[in-house]
Scaffold this motif. Structure first.
Motif, PDB file in Angstrom:
ATOM      1  N   THR A  16       0.708  -1.115   0.065  1.00 40.75           N
ATOM      2  CA  THR A  16      -0.180   0.219   0.005  1.00 40.75           C
ATOM      3  C   THR A  16       0.952   1.131  -0.034  1.00 40.75           C
ATOM      4  OG1 THR A  16      -1.753  -1.112   1.463  1.00 40.75           O
ATOM      5  CG2 THR A  16      -1.847   1.200   1.219  1.00 40.75           C
ATOM      6  N   LEU A  17       0.552   2.301  -1.051  1.00 32.79           N
ATOM      7  CA  LEU A  17       1.372   3.308  -0.970  1.00 32.79           C
ATOM      8  C   LEU A  17       0.813   4.505  -0.210  1.00 32.79           C
ATOM      9  CD1 LEU A  17       1.881   3.530  -4.847  1.00 32.79           C
ATOM     10  CD2 LEU A  17       3.513   2.607  -3.209  1.00 32.79           C
ATOM     11  N   ASP A  18       1.511   5.333   0.027  1.00 30.09           N
ATOM     12  CA  ASP A  18       1.170   6.614   0.829  1.00 30.09           C
ATOM     13  C   ASP A  18      -0.204   7.293   0.167  1.00 30.09           C
ATOM     14  OD1 ASP A  18       1.700   9.719   1.503  1.00 30.09           O
ATOM     15  OD2 ASP A  18       2.236   8.645   3.222  1.00 30.09           O
ATOM     16  N   SER A  19      -1.162   7.715   1.066  1.00 25.35           N
ATOM     17  CA  SER A  19      -2.387   8.357   0.792  1.00 25.35           C
ATOM     18  C   SER A  19      -2.017   9.405  -0.233  1.00 25.35           C
ATOM     19  CB  SER A  19      -3.161   8.501   1.863  1.00 25.35           C
ATOM     20  OG  SER A  19      -2.479   9.603   2.626  1.00 25.35           O
ATOM     21  N   GLY A  20      -1.014  10.064  -0.223  1.00 27.21           N
ATOM     22  CA  GLY A  20      -0.776  11.217  -1.079  1.00 27.21           C
ATOM     23  C   GLY A  20      -0.323  10.991  -2.636  1.00 27.21           C
ATOM     24  N   ILE A  21      -0.281   9.605  -2.703  1.00 24.11           N
ATOM     25  CA  ILE A  21       0.055   8.851  -4.243  1.00 24.11           C
ATOM     26  C   ILE A  21      -1.139   8.383  -4.939  1.00 24.11           C
ATOM     27  CG2 ILE A  21       1.630   7.533  -5.502  1.00 24.11           C
ATOM     28  CD1 ILE A  21       3.382   9.542  -3.622  1.00 24.11           C
ATOM     29  N   LYS A  22      -1.294   8.970  -6.161  1.00 27.09           N
ATOM     30  CA  LYS A  22      -2.346   8.409  -6.684  1.00 27.09           C
ATOM     31  C   LYS A  22      -2.032   7.539  -7.880  1.00 27.09           C
ATOM     32  CE  LYS A  22      -6.306   9.970  -9.614  1.00 27.09           C
ATOM     33  NZ  LYS A  22      -5.863  10.280 -11.019  1.00 27.09           N
ATOM     34  N   ILE A  23      -2.427   6.453  -8.010  1.00 32.04           N
ATOM     35  CA  ILE A  23      -2.047   5.452  -9.027  1.00 32.04           C
ATOM     36  C   ILE A  23      -2.775   5.711 -10.425  1.00 32.04           C
ATOM     37  CG2 ILE A  23      -1.537   3.045  -9.882  1.00 32.04           C
ATOM     38  CD1 ILE A  23      -1.194   2.226  -6.808  1.00 32.04           C
ATOM     39  N   ASN A  24      -2.227   6.055 -11.452  1.00 37.77           N
ATOM     40  CA  ASN A  24      -2.961   6.298 -12.644  1.00 37.77           C
ATOM     41  C   ASN A  24      -3.137   4.932 -13.631  1.00 37.77           C
ATOM     42  OD1 ASN A  24      -3.231   8.898 -11.883  1.00 37.77           O
ATOM     43  ND2 ASN A  24      -1.565   9.507 -12.840  1.00 37.77           N
ATOM     44  N   SER A  25      -2.177   4.373 -13.955  1.00 40.84           N
ATOM     45  CA  SER A  25      -2.322   3.023 -14.886  1.00 40.84           C
ATOM     46  C   SER A  25      -1.117   2.399 -14.784  1.00 40.84           C
ATOM     47  CB  SER A  25      -2.493   3.627 -16.498  1.00 40.84           C
ATOM     48  OG  SER A  25      -1.470   4.337 -16.706  1.00 40.84           O
ATOM     49  N   LEU A  26      -1.420   0.973 -15.443  1.00 41.47           N
ATOM     50  CA  LEU A  26      -0.237   0.107 -15.410  1.00 41.47           C
ATOM     51  C   LEU A  26      -0.218  -0.525 -16.838  1.00 41.47           C
ATOM     52  CD1 LEU A  26       1.605  -2.196 -14.125  1.00 41.47           C
ATOM     53  CD2 LEU A  26      -0.727  -3.538 -13.913  1.00 41.47           C
ATOM     54  N   THR A  27       1.006  -0.499 -17.333  1.00 41.43           N
ATOM     55  CA  THR A  27       1.284  -0.951 -18.929  1.00 41.43           C
ATOM     56  C   THR A  27       2.355  -2.028 -18.537  1.00 41.43           C
ATOM     57  OG1 THR A  27       2.691   0.808 -19.414  1.00 41.43           O
ATOM     58  CG2 THR A  27       0.512   1.110 -20.134  1.00 41.43           C
ATOM     59  N   GLY A  28       2.497  -2.919 -19.646  1.00 37.56           N
ATOM     60  CA  GLY A  28       3.367  -3.869 -19.828  1.00 37.56           C
ATOM     61  C   GLY A  28       3.705  -4.597 -20.923  1.00 37.56           C
ATOM     62  N   GLY A  29       4.567  -5.271 -21.340  1.00 37.00           N
ATOM     63  CA  GLY A  29       4.831  -6.028 -22.454  1.00 37.00           C
ATOM     64  C   GLY A  29       6.259  -6.756 -22.588  1.00 37.00           C
ATOM     65  N   ILE A  30       6.451  -7.298 -23.697  1.00 35.27           N
ATOM     66  CA  ILE A  30       7.814  -7.961 -23.761  1.00 35.27           C
ATOM     67  C   ILE A  30       8.776  -7.444 -25.059  1.00 35.27           C
ATOM     68  CG2 ILE A  30       9.084 -10.188 -24.630  1.00 35.27           C
ATOM     69  CD1 ILE A  30       6.540 -11.561 -23.471  1.00 35.27           C
ATOM     70  N   SER A  31       9.882  -6.825 -24.721  1.00 33.35           N
ATOM     71  CA  SER A  31      10.743  -6.460 -25.688  1.00 33.35           C
ATOM     72  C   SER A  31      11.932  -7.190 -25.759  1.00 33.35           C
ATOM     73  CB  SER A  31      10.981  -4.994 -25.414  1.00 33.35           C
ATOM     74  OG  SER A  31      11.864  -4.120 -26.486  1.00 33.35           O
ATOM     75  N   GLY A  32      12.227  -7.743 -26.868  1.00 34.26           N
ATOM     76  CA  GLY A  32      13.467  -8.642 -26.968  1.00 34.26           C
ATOM     77  C   GLY A  32      13.260  -9.790 -25.857  1.00 34.26           C
ATOM     78  N   SER A  33      14.520  -9.667 -25.090  1.00 35.50           N
ATOM     79  CA  SER A  33      14.610 -10.772 -24.028  1.00 35.50           C
ATOM     80  C   SER A  33      14.191 -10.202 -22.693  1.00 35.50           C
ATOM     81  CB  SER A  33      16.133 -11.226 -23.941  1.00 35.50           C
ATOM     82  OG  SER A  33      16.579 -12.013 -25.178  1.00 35.50           O
ATOM     83  N   TYR A  34      13.597  -9.365 -22.580  1.00 35.47           N
ATOM     84  CA  TYR A  34      12.982  -8.533 -21.526  1.00 35.47           C
ATOM     85  C   TYR A  34      11.460  -8.294 -21.378  1.00 35.47           C
ATOM     86  CZ  TYR A  34      18.067  -7.827 -20.626  1.00 35.47           C
ATOM     87  OH  TYR A  34      19.366  -8.030 -20.427  1.00 35.47           O
ATOM     88  N   ALA A  35      11.063  -8.612 -20.118  1.00 37.00           N
ATOM     89  CA  ALA A  35       9.555  -8.178 -19.862  1.00 37.00           C
ATOM     90  C   ALA A  35       9.682  -6.761 -19.033  1.00 37.00           C
ATOM     91  CB  ALA A  35       8.977  -9.213 -18.928  1.00 37.00           C
ATOM     92  N   TYR A  36       8.588  -5.985 -19.227  1.00 33.19           N
ATOM     93  CA  TYR A  36       8.728  -4.506 -18.730  1.00 33.19           C
ATOM     94  C   TYR A  36       7.221  -4.245 -17.983  1.00 33.19           C
ATOM     95  CZ  TYR A  36       6.870  -2.641 -22.957  1.00 33.19           C
ATOM     96  OH  TYR A  36       6.183  -2.433 -24.131  1.00 33.19           O
ATOM     97  N   PHE A  37       7.281  -3.442 -17.107  1.00 34.12           N
ATOM     98  CA  PHE A  37       5.987  -3.114 -16.460  1.00 34.12           C
ATOM     99  C   PHE A  37       6.269  -1.667 -15.917  1.00 34.12           C
ATOM    100  CE2 PHE A  37       6.259  -7.604 -15.711  1.00 34.12           C
ATOM    101  CZ  PHE A  37       5.171  -8.074 -16.374  1.00 34.12           C
ATOM    102  N   GLN A  38       5.313  -0.732 -16.004  1.00 35.51           N
ATOM    103  CA  GLN A  38       5.353   0.399 -15.903  1.00 35.51           C
ATOM    104  C   GLN A  38       4.028   0.970 -15.074  1.00 35.51           C
ATOM    105  OE1 GLN A  38       5.255   3.926 -18.518  1.00 35.51           O
ATOM    106  NE2 GLN A  38       6.914   4.951 -17.260  1.00 35.51           N
ATOM    107  N   ILE A  39       4.075   1.246 -13.729  1.00 35.92           N
ATOM    108  CA  ILE A  39       3.030   1.968 -12.879  1.00 35.92           C
ATOM    109  C   ILE A  39       3.198   3.466 -13.071  1.00 35.92           C
ATOM    110  CG2 ILE A  39       1.970   1.788 -10.797  1.00 35.92           C
ATOM    111  CD1 ILE A  39       3.546  -1.054 -10.432  1.00 35.92           C
ATOM    112  N   LYS A  40       2.026   3.873 -13.584  1.00 37.97           N
ATOM    113  CA  LYS A  40       2.184   5.403 -13.685  1.00 37.97           C
ATOM    114  C   LYS A  40       1.471   5.865 -12.370  1.00 37.97           C
ATOM    115  CE  LYS A  40       2.848   6.011 -18.563  1.00 37.97           C
ATOM    116  NZ  LYS A  40       2.566   6.768 -19.526  1.00 37.97           N
ATOM    117  N   SER A  41       2.138   6.934 -11.718  1.00 38.77           N
ATOM    118  CA  SER A  41       1.599   7.482 -10.370  1.00 38.77           C
ATOM    119  C   SER A  41       1.916   8.829 -10.365  1.00 38.77           C
ATOM    120  CB  SER A  41       1.609   6.821  -9.240  1.00 38.77           C
ATOM    121  OG  SER A  41       2.895   6.303  -8.977  1.00 38.77           O
ATOM    122  N   GLU A  42       1.430   9.720  -9.222  1.00 37.21           N
ATOM    123  CA  GLU A  42       1.631  10.914  -9.119  1.00 37.21           C
ATOM    124  C   GLU A  42       1.330  11.321  -7.682  1.00 37.21           C
ATOM    125  OE1 GLU A  42      -0.793  13.653 -11.484  1.00 37.21           O
ATOM    126  OE2 GLU A  42      -2.570  12.293 -11.273  1.00 37.21           O
TER     127      GLU A  42
END
Length: 158
Positions: free
Chosen positions: A115-141
């Motif tokens: 659980t993040l601090d209440s002052g942080i708002k999570i906006n979205s989650l994206t992810g995928g595979i690029s070559g030999s790596y998997a990645y995820f990005q959690i956008k928050s503010e």
């Protein structure tokens, strides 16, 4: 005598106002630094624990076959030669500022949660595979400032 009292009052008021202004600026800086430090700690914990669980699952199921995201969760499908495909999820709860790593069952047994601090708002989650790596990005503010607080998780998929 009246003039001296008025001048002394003006000087006292000026000093009080100056001290109050300095105090407010210091409190604002301290609050921002606290929020930044708290988020950096949470970010490090999230990255470490989700990567640890992903590495464990990759070691068990061989590799990530595909990743499908819809904004609030990413389904991670693992490919196992000679066995059934296994799935996990990274889930974000925007209302409660929670990030979870779960199995893909209907109830979603939680493997890791933060659980993040209440002052942080999570906006979205994206992810995928690029070559030999998997990645995820959690956008928050930070809801109190214009700072972007993004969490990037990159893992070797092999």
């Amino acid at each position: 005598m009246t003039v001296e009292i008025i001048i002394a009052s003006v000087i006292a008021f000026s000093i009080a106002f100056f001290l109050m202004e300095i105090t407010m600026k210091l409190v604002d800086v301290t609050d921002n630094e606290y929020a930044d430090t708290n988020f950096m700690t949470d970010k490090a914990l999230i990255m470490t624990n989700i990567r640890k669980n992903l590495k464990k699952d990759i070691a068990e199921y061989e590799k990530i076959d595909s990743i499908k995201c819809n904004g609030n969760y990413c389904e991670i499908y693992f490919d196992r030669s000679g066995g059934p495909t296994e799935a996990r999820r990274i889930v974000i709860d925007n209302e409660n500022s929670i990030i979870k790593y779960t199995d893909n069952m209907a109830n979603g047994t939680v493997i890791y949660s933060k659980t993040l601090d209440s002052g942080i708002k999570i906006n979205s989650l994206t992810g995928g595979i690029s070559g030999s790596y998997a990645y995820f990005q959690i956008k928050s503010e930070n809801i109190f400032s214009d700072d972007d607080y993004n969490i990037n998780i990159v893992i070797y998929n092999g």
